[in-house]
Design a protein around this motif. Sequence first.
Motif, PDB file in Angstrom:
ATOM      1  N   UNK A   1       0.861  -1.177   0.000  1.00 50.30           N
ATOM      2  CA  UNK A   1       0.000   0.000   0.000  1.00 50.30           C
ATOM      3  C   UNK A   1       0.900   1.230   0.000  1.00 50.30           C
ATOM      4  N   UNK A   2       0.861   1.996  -1.069  1.00 43.45           N
ATOM      5  CA  UNK A   2       1.669   3.208  -1.163  1.00 43.45           C
ATOM      6  C   UNK A   2       0.965   4.334  -0.414  1.00 43.45           C
ATOM      7  N   UNK A   3       1.728   5.045   0.412  1.00 44.74           N
ATOM      8  CA  UNK A   3       1.233   6.255   1.084  1.00 44.74           C
ATOM      9  C   UNK A   3       2.206   7.364   0.715  1.00 44.74           C
ATOM     10  N   UNK A   4       1.783   8.259  -0.154  1.00 44.42           N
ATOM     11  CA  UNK A   4       2.725   9.224  -0.724  1.00 44.42           C
ATOM     12  C   UNK A   4       2.100  10.598  -0.899  1.00 44.42           C
ATOM     13  N   UNK A   5       2.963  11.615  -0.881  1.00 46.27           N
ATOM     14  CA  UNK A   5       2.513  12.986  -1.138  1.00 46.27           C
ATOM     15  C   UNK A   5       2.324  13.232  -2.637  1.00 46.27           C
ATOM     16  N   UNK A   6       2.797  12.311  -3.471  1.00 50.63           N
ATOM     17  CA  UNK A   6       2.639  12.468  -4.912  1.00 50.63           C
ATOM     18  C   UNK A   6       1.179  12.185  -5.278  1.00 50.63           C
ATOM     19  N   UNK A   7       0.486  13.219  -5.732  1.00 50.03           N
ATOM     20  CA  UNK A   7      -0.946  13.098  -5.983  1.00 50.03           C
ATOM     21  C   UNK A   7      -1.304  13.040  -7.461  1.00 50.03           C
ATOM     22  N   UNK A   8      -0.307  13.155  -8.347  1.00 49.22           N
ATOM     23  CA  UNK A   8      -0.580  13.128  -9.772  1.00 49.22           C
ATOM     24  C   UNK A   8      -1.039  11.739 -10.198  1.00 49.22           C
ATOM     25  N   UNK A   9      -2.032  11.677 -11.082  1.00 51.81           N
ATOM     26  CA  UNK A   9      -2.551  10.384 -11.537  1.00 51.81           C
ATOM     27  C   UNK A   9      -1.463   9.520 -12.156  1.00 51.81           C
ATOM     28  N   UNK A  10      -0.519  10.137 -12.864  1.00 57.32           N
ATOM     29  CA  UNK A  10       0.532   9.361 -13.521  1.00 57.32           C
ATOM     30  C   UNK A  10       1.410   8.650 -12.496  1.00 57.32           C
ATOM     31  N   UNK A  11       1.664   9.284 -11.355  1.00 63.42           N
ATOM     32  CA  UNK A  11       2.436   8.642 -10.289  1.00 63.42           C
ATOM     33  C   UNK A  11       1.686   7.435  -9.739  1.00 63.42           C
ATOM     34  N   UNK A  12       0.362   7.591  -9.565  1.00 61.32           N
ATOM     35  CA  UNK A  12      -0.445   6.477  -9.080  1.00 61.32           C
ATOM     36  C   UNK A  12      -0.428   5.321 -10.074  1.00 61.32           C
ATOM     37  N   UNK A  13      -0.601   5.656 -11.345  1.00 67.23           N
ATOM     38  CA  UNK A  13      -0.604   4.624 -12.383  1.00 67.23           C
ATOM     39  C   UNK A  13       0.732   3.901 -12.428  1.00 67.23           C
ATOM     40  N   UNK A  14       1.838   4.659 -12.351  1.00 65.72           N
ATOM     41  CA  UNK A  14       3.165   4.038 -12.401  1.00 65.72           C
ATOM     42  C   UNK A  14       3.374   3.088 -11.226  1.00 65.72           C
TER      43      UNK A  14
END
Length: 239
Positions: free
Chosen positions: A78-91
Motif C-alpha cells: 500500500x503506497x502512502x505518498x505525497x505524490x498526488x498526480x494520476x501518472x504517479x499512481x498509475x506508475x
Amino acid sequence: MNKPRILIVEDDKAVRNLIATTLETQGYQYFTAETGAISILEAASQQPDIIILDLGLPDMDGMDIIRKVRTWSNVPIIVVSARSDDQDKIEALDAGADDYLTKPFSVNELLARLRVTLRRISYDREKQGKSSSVFINGDLKIDYAAGCVFVENREIHLTPMEYKLLCVLAKNAGKVLTHNFILKEVWGNPMPADTPSLRVFMATLRKKIESVPSQPKYIQTHIGIGYRMLRIAEENTNL
C-alpha cells in the motif's frame, strides 16, 4: 488469521509515528524502516504480510522498491505518498503496488485500506485450499470451468470480451487494476487509444451484473486510474 505483521517504510518521523500508533491501537504487529535499502532487507528477512510504503525516501525511489520486491514476493504493498498526480499512481500500480493513498490522509481511511487488503489475503489463502474453478462474491458467481456467470442464481449472458474482462477483475479481486494492466490482460498489447473501448465494455458489463449500474457494488471506478472488483462488504474507498 493471526494479526498481520506490517512493515512501515517511511523516513518522515512524524508520519511514521502516526502510522505506527494507529496500527498499535488496532493490535497490529509492525516494524519500521527509514530507508529503501533497509526496507528491502526487512521485507526479505521478516517477510511481512503487508508493506506500507512512502515513495520519497532518502536513498532510492519507492518505485524501485516496488519493482525489487516484486521480483521475489507478492506481498501486498500500500503506497502512502505525497505524490498526488494520476501518472504517479498509475506508475506505482503498474509496478506492482496494490493500493495508493495520498498524503495527507486520515487514519480511518488507512485502516479501511488495510481491512480491504486483509480480506483479500484471507480470501487468497482460503482459495488455495479449495477448488478455484468457481468464484463467488455476494450474489455474483463465475463458473470458470463452464464459462458461465450467474447473478442471484440467474445466468447472465456475456459477450466473450465482457467475460474476459470480468474474469480479470475477479481473479484480482480487491486490487486496483490500472487501465493499462486490464487492456494488456484482455486485449494483449493495447494502444493508449483503447481506453475508451475499455470504458464502453465496462459500462455494458455493469448493466448486466449490477442491479443499479449507476451505483455499482461489484466494480469500483478509480477515476483516471482504473478499476477494482470489490469484495462485498468492503469499504467503498477511493484513491
